[in-house]
Design a protein around this motif. Sequence first.
Motif, PDB file in Angstrom:
ATOM      1  N   SER A   1       5.424   9.333  -0.990  1.00  0.00           N
ATOM      2  CA  SER A   1       4.794   8.743  -0.175  1.00  0.00           C
ATOM      3  C   SER A   1       5.599   8.535   0.963  1.00  0.00           C
ATOM      4  O   SER A   1       6.685   8.093   1.140  1.00  0.00           O
ATOM      5  CB  SER A   1       4.340   7.333  -0.832  1.00  0.00           C
ATOM      6  OG  SER A   1       4.115   6.309   0.333  1.00  0.00           O
TER       7      SER A   1
ATOM      8  N   TYR B   1       5.137   6.216   3.471  1.00  0.00           N
ATOM      9  CA  TYR B   1       5.309   4.713   3.677  1.00  0.00           C
ATOM     10  C   TYR B   1       6.595   4.511   2.831  1.00  0.00           C
ATOM     11  O   TYR B   1       7.574   3.642   3.148  1.00  0.00           O
ATOM     12  CB  TYR B   1       4.073   3.968   3.129  1.00  0.00           C
ATOM     13  CG  TYR B   1       2.837   3.980   3.964  1.00  0.00           C
ATOM     14  CD1 TYR B   1       2.698   3.378   5.217  1.00  0.00           C
ATOM     15  CD2 TYR B   1       1.625   4.662   3.583  1.00  0.00           C
ATOM     16  CE1 TYR B   1       1.726   3.492   5.833  1.00  0.00           C
ATOM     17  CE2 TYR B   1       0.586   4.766   4.385  1.00  0.00           C
ATOM     18  CZ  TYR B   1       0.503   4.326   5.495  1.00  0.00           C
ATOM     19  OH  TYR B   1      -0.506   4.416   6.215  1.00  0.00           O
TER      20      TYR B   1
ATOM     21  N   HIS C   1       2.587   4.294 -11.299  1.00  0.00           N
ATOM     22  CA  HIS C   1       3.298   3.188 -10.644  1.00  0.00           C
ATOM     23  C   HIS C   1       2.156   1.926 -10.932  1.00  0.00           C
ATOM     24  O   HIS C   1       2.602   0.968 -10.366  1.00  0.00           O
ATOM     25  CB  HIS C   1       3.069   3.552  -9.208  1.00  0.00           C
ATOM     26  CG  HIS C   1       1.538   3.590  -8.324  1.00  0.00           C
ATOM     27  ND1 HIS C   1       0.870   4.612  -8.957  1.00  0.00           N
ATOM     28  CD2 HIS C   1       0.873   2.866  -7.826  1.00  0.00           C
ATOM     29  CE1 HIS C   1      -0.598   4.735  -8.393  1.00  0.00           C
ATOM     30  NE2 HIS C   1      -0.421   3.545  -7.716  1.00  0.00           N
TER      31      HIS C   1
ATOM     32  N   THR D   1       2.850   0.935  -3.501  1.00  0.00           N
ATOM     33  CA  THR D   1       4.122   1.051  -3.202  1.00  0.00           C
ATOM     34  C   THR D   1       4.304   1.331  -1.650  1.00  0.00           C
ATOM     35  O   THR D   1       3.445   1.817  -1.029  1.00  0.00           O
ATOM     36  CB  THR D   1       4.800   2.113  -3.821  1.00  0.00           C
ATOM     37  OG1 THR D   1       3.950   3.372  -3.381  1.00  0.00           O
ATOM     38  CG2 THR D   1       4.674   2.175  -5.569  1.00  0.00           C
TER      39      THR D   1
ATOM     40  N   ASP E   1       4.747  -3.912   0.779  1.00  0.00           N
ATOM     41  CA  ASP E   1       4.232  -3.349   2.517  1.00  0.00           C
ATOM     42  C   ASP E   1       5.659  -3.011   3.163  1.00  0.00           C
ATOM     43  O   ASP E   1       6.348  -3.814   3.488  1.00  0.00           O
ATOM     44  CB  ASP E   1       3.455  -4.412   2.903  1.00  0.00           C
ATOM     45  CG  ASP E   1       2.853  -3.976   4.235  1.00  0.00           C
ATOM     46  OD1 ASP E   1       1.636  -3.361   4.063  1.00  0.00           O
ATOM     47  OD2 ASP E   1       3.424  -3.875   5.259  1.00  0.00           O
ATOM     48  N   SER E   2       5.587  -1.725   3.609  1.00  0.00           N
ATOM     49  CA  SER E   2       6.582  -1.447   4.429  1.00  0.00           C
ATOM     50  C   SER E   2       7.048  -1.948   5.552  1.00  0.00           C
ATOM     51  O   SER E   2       8.089  -2.218   5.822  1.00  0.00           O
ATOM     52  CB  SER E   2       6.273   0.224   4.625  1.00  0.00           C
ATOM     53  OG  SER E   2       5.126   0.243   5.635  1.00  0.00           O
TER      54      SER E   2
ATOM     55  N   ARG F   1      -1.889  11.396   5.579  1.00  0.00           N
ATOM     56  CA  ARG F   1      -2.072  11.400   4.102  1.00  0.00           C
ATOM     57  C   ARG F   1      -3.365  12.330   3.709  1.00  0.00           C
ATOM     58  O   ARG F   1      -3.567  13.131   2.937  1.00  0.00           O
ATOM     59  CB  ARG F   1      -2.181  10.170   3.375  1.00  0.00           C
ATOM     60  CG  ARG F   1      -2.275  10.210   1.840  1.00  0.00           C
ATOM     61  CD  ARG F   1      -1.958   8.846   1.458  1.00  0.00           C
ATOM     62  NE  ARG F   1      -2.923   7.740   2.018  1.00  0.00           N
ATOM     63  CZ  ARG F   1      -2.849   6.518   1.804  1.00  0.00           C
ATOM     64  NH1 ARG F   1      -2.015   5.924   1.406  1.00  0.00           N
ATOM     65  NH2 ARG F   1      -3.714   5.727   2.286  1.00  0.00           N
TER      66      ARG F   1
HETATM   67  N1  LIG Z   1       0.388  -0.303   4.287  1.00  0.00           N
HETATM   68  C1  LIG Z   1       0.991  -0.152   3.172  1.00  0.00           C
HETATM   69  C2  LIG Z   1       0.605   1.258   2.694  1.00  0.00           C
HETATM   70  C3  LIG Z   1       1.190   1.581   1.305  1.00  0.00           C
HETATM   71  C4  LIG Z   1       0.469   2.803   0.806  1.00  0.00           C
HETATM   72  O1  LIG Z   1      -0.697   3.314   0.912  1.00  0.00           O
HETATM   73  N2  LIG Z   1       0.932   3.206  -0.503  1.00  0.00           N
HETATM   74  C5  LIG Z   1       0.309   4.204  -1.118  1.00  0.00           C
HETATM   75  C6  LIG Z   1       1.111   5.404  -1.340  1.00  0.00           C
HETATM   76  S1  LIG Z   1       1.167   6.440   0.217  1.00  0.00           S
HETATM   77  C7  LIG Z   1       0.201   3.787  -2.677  1.00  0.00           C
HETATM   78  O2  LIG Z   1       1.098   3.268  -3.136  1.00  0.00           O
HETATM   79  N3  LIG Z   1      -1.042   4.265  -3.341  1.00  0.00           N
HETATM   80  C8  LIG Z   1      -1.104   3.728  -4.681  1.00  0.00           C
HETATM   81  C9  LIG Z   1      -2.481   3.362  -5.101  1.00  0.00           C
HETATM   82  O3  LIG Z   1      -3.448   3.597  -4.053  1.00  0.00           O
HETATM   83  O4  LIG Z   1      -2.696   3.045  -6.309  1.00  0.00           O
HETATM   84  C10 LIG Z   1       2.626  -0.048   3.497  1.00  0.00           C
HETATM   85  O5  LIG Z   1       2.860   0.122   4.742  1.00  0.00           O
HETATM   86  O6  LIG Z   1       3.300  -0.358   2.731  1.00  0.00           O
END
Ligand SMILES: N[C@@H](CCC(=O)N[C@@H](CS)C(=O)NCC(=O)O)C(=O)O
Length: 252
Positions: A15, A17, A42, A54, A66-67, A111
């Motif tokens: 990822s 982020y 995860h 994540t 959140d990042s 993405r």
């Molecule tokens: N706005 C969030 C976006 C985080 C995000 O989209 N994480 C994705 C990975 S790129 C994730 O964990 N996806 C897992 C899921 O959808 O279950 C940040 O900045 O942390």
Amino acid sequence: MSLQKPLRLITISVSHYCEKVRWALTKLNIPYVEEAHIPPFHIPIAKSLGGKLTPILVMENQVIHDSTKILQYLDTIVADESKLFPIQPELRKQVEDLENLFDEELGITARLWGYSHTINQPQLIKQAWCRDVPVLEKLLFPFTFPIVKKVIKTNFEINDNSQNEAYTKIQEILTMVSDLIADGRKYLVGDKFTAADLTFAALAAPFLLPPEHPKRRPNMQDLPPKMLAEIEEFRQTAAGKFGLRLYGTERF
Ligand SMILES: N[C@@H](CCC(=O)N[C@@H](CS)C(=O)NCC(=O)O)C(=O)O
């Protein structure tokens, strides 16, 4: 800074982020231990920590999701000269606005672009996802991926038009950033590396493929020709060159 134990960073290894937070921790010299996973492994971990996505930063008495929130927190525990957000309110606002724009538009589009080109090629996905994850998750990939793939296609609305739509949107954002730096500035805001620069470069990494990226090193020759051609185009823009330069000079 008085941190007792190294922080835990829960990630999906690939990822961007998560890479954003990884980069901030490294840049700010904050010791941490990364616990990287592939989807869907995860999910139970994120749930047990009160979230879904994540990156997640886990400390003794606090968990941050959140990042952007993580970067804001990290800025509160480092010395003024290291901060990723300017002290001056006007400059800080500019950094926050750009960070939000990159989070909401660039990160999501990058993405979509990446998966639109690779989702039907399990070997490529395996190579990208499985770096530094537990062996068991790697072994289970062939069984879990067909299900996860369906979820990704639905959730990210990947269809026949996604590749072109994502390509166009990325070019728009790159044009915006190229215009911003056309006056010769070294960084997006002010005269110092900030969260805006870091967020731009980390979230552009899926299509710039910077050599200094600690996780993302696909074999270029394995990538689909159309994807490779687009990477080359993105890299040739002023913003693309800027993102690559940031990885070369600031990713330590
Ligand atoms: N706005 C969030 C976006 C985080 C995000 O989209 N994480 C994705 C990975 S790129 C994730 O964990 N996806 C897992 C899921 O959808 O279950 C940040 O900045 O942390």
